[in-house]
Design an enzyme around this catalytic site. Sequence first.
Site, mmCIF file in Angstrom:
data_model
loop_
_atom_site.group_PDB
_atom_site.id
_atom_site.type_symbol
_atom_site.label_atom_id
_atom_site.label_comp_id
_atom_site.label_asym_id
_atom_site.label_seq_id
_atom_site.Cartn_x
_atom_site.Cartn_y
_atom_site.Cartn_z
ATOM 1 N N ARG A 1 0.833 -1.204 0.000
ATOM 2 C CA ARG A 1 0.000 0.000 0.000
ATOM 3 C C ARG A 1 0.868 1.255 0.000
ATOM 4 N NH1 ARG A 1 -4.645 0.740 -1.672
ATOM 5 N NH2 ARG A 1 -5.501 -0.983 -0.449
ATOM 6 N N GLN B 1 -8.530 -7.028 -9.000
ATOM 7 C CA GLN B 1 -8.412 -5.558 -9.006
ATOM 8 C C GLN B 1 -6.975 -5.158 -9.362
ATOM 9 O OE1 GLN B 1 -10.412 -2.843 -8.138
ATOM 10 N NE2 GLN B 1 -9.088 -1.372 -7.038
ATOM 11 N N ARG C 1 1.313 -6.438 -9.960
ATOM 12 C CA ARG C 1 1.745 -5.838 -8.683
ATOM 13 C C ARG C 1 1.890 -6.875 -7.580
ATOM 14 N NH1 ARG C 1 -3.288 -2.574 -5.836
ATOM 15 N NH2 ARG C 1 -4.892 -4.178 -6.120
ATOM 16 N N HIS D 1 0.379 3.596 -10.446
ATOM 17 C CA HIS D 1 -0.550 4.027 -9.390
ATOM 18 C C HIS D 1 0.219 4.774 -8.291
ATOM 19 C CE1 HIS D 1 -3.743 3.812 -6.468
ATOM 20 N NE2 HIS D 1 -4.501 3.067 -7.227
ATOM 21 N N GLU E 1 -2.177 9.192 -11.167
ATOM 22 C CA GLU E 1 -1.690 7.995 -11.832
ATOM 23 C C GLU E 1 -1.677 8.155 -13.350
ATOM 24 O OE1 GLU E 1 -4.740 6.154 -8.587
ATOM 25 O OE2 GLU E 1 -4.393 4.945 -10.399
HETATM 26 O O1 TA6 Z 1 -6.749 4.179 -8.728
HETATM 27 C C1 TA6 Z 1 -7.854 4.419 -7.942
HETATM 28 C C2 TA6 Z 1 -8.420 3.086 -7.484
HETATM 29 O O2 TA6 Z 1 -8.822 2.324 -8.563
HETATM 30 C C3 TA6 Z 1 -9.541 3.325 -6.470
HETATM 31 O O3 TA6 Z 1 -10.796 2.977 -6.993
HETATM 32 C C4 TA6 Z 1 -9.145 2.493 -5.258
HETATM 33 O O4 TA6 Z 1 -9.692 1.254 -5.301
HETATM 34 C C5 TA6 Z 1 -7.634 2.467 -5.411
HETATM 35 O O5 TA6 Z 1 -7.404 2.342 -6.766
HETATM 36 C C6 TA6 Z 1 -6.902 1.445 -4.598
HETATM 37 O O6 TA6 Z 1 -7.070 0.184 -5.083
HETATM 38 P P1 TA6 Z 1 -6.453 -1.065 -4.269
HETATM 39 O O7 TA6 Z 1 -6.816 -2.278 -5.069
HETATM 40 O O8 TA6 Z 1 -4.957 -0.852 -4.231
HETATM 41 O O9 TA6 Z 1 -7.035 -1.046 -2.909
#
Ligand code: TA6
Length: 331
Positions: A83, A101, A106, A184, A288
């Site tokens: 994080r 996601q 990563r 990101h 980003e």
């Molecule tokens: O880049 C923004 C985003 O897509 C948000 O919607 C939020 O979810 C953030 O990324 C963090 O994502 P993560 O999967 O690292 O918790």
Amino acid sequence: MSSEKVLSSASASASASAPLASPHAELCRGINGLDKVVLRDPRGSSAEVYLYGAHVTSWKNDHGEELLFVSSKAIFKPPKAIRGGIPICFPQFSNVGSLEQHGFARNRLWTIDTDPPPFSTTSSSKTFVDLILKPSEEDMKIWAHSFEFRLRVALGPGGDLLLTSRIRNTSVDGKPFSFTFAYHTYFSVSDISEVRVEGLETLDYLDNLQNRERFTEQGDAITFESEVDKIYLSTPTKIAILDHEKKRTFVLRKDGLPDAVVWNPWDKKAKAMVDFGDEEYKHMLCVEAAAVEKPITLKAGEEWKGRQELSAVPSSYCSGQLDPQKVLHGS
Ligand code: TA6
């Protein structure tokens, strides 16, 4: 996928013990014994990159000041993504697709790239590391495409941080593939309510908090007083992030990445994230460089390049030392 498979110490050390091309790069063990490369530029700036996720977790200027945010609750243990710093979202940004996601790059173990093809443009940096990711058998089950993802992380003469991604479709059966992408980046800021972002005014964006509905940004600099999660479309190649209190401006220059995502979870989302401190939203902002709206498609044999250059310059909008318009439209 079980983390042991990804991170058996033997294979990690073996792959990580390849010689590093840059005299200013050093391989060492980081948190939880994860391999990382420390870049120390002779002029004082430094950076750290974990092989886990090819994840930059530190970028310091020549005064030793940390410029990136990493949560005090960050989990340095696969399969959780770290994080903070600069997670790399590939081959999928966010939940724009069927994969996990932000894709899987990563939370995979990358290796040292001992034989990177030369760069088209000569880079003046002598402080860099090259990393490479290729899909494992497991990855091919969830995303059946052959690729080589080469990432160079470098420190420029002025302490700038440069990330250059080269993704090649190495399919032998001529199959094209498409992907979305983001660096990101978590910038460290003094107080989010004092931060302004310049360069995204009047642009269209997709609001992630409103089912990605499309809106148009108002004409002034962007400021923050609540949760923000927006994908700005077809932005200029330069974006400025002004931290008034720290008298510092981050300049983000990007190439091959038409979009830009701006994210701050604010208080509620902050509390909901296990690896994020309740008050930490006050000291970070994600801006980003991304390719989201139009996925990038690569035919077999084709290569895409996506580059991000971050600079941190002393500034204060009020002191007129640095007018963001000059930054964005000047040299
Ligand atoms: O880049 C923004 C985003 O897509 C948000 O919607 C939020 O979810 C953030 O990324 C963090 O994502 P993560 O999967 O690292 O918790």
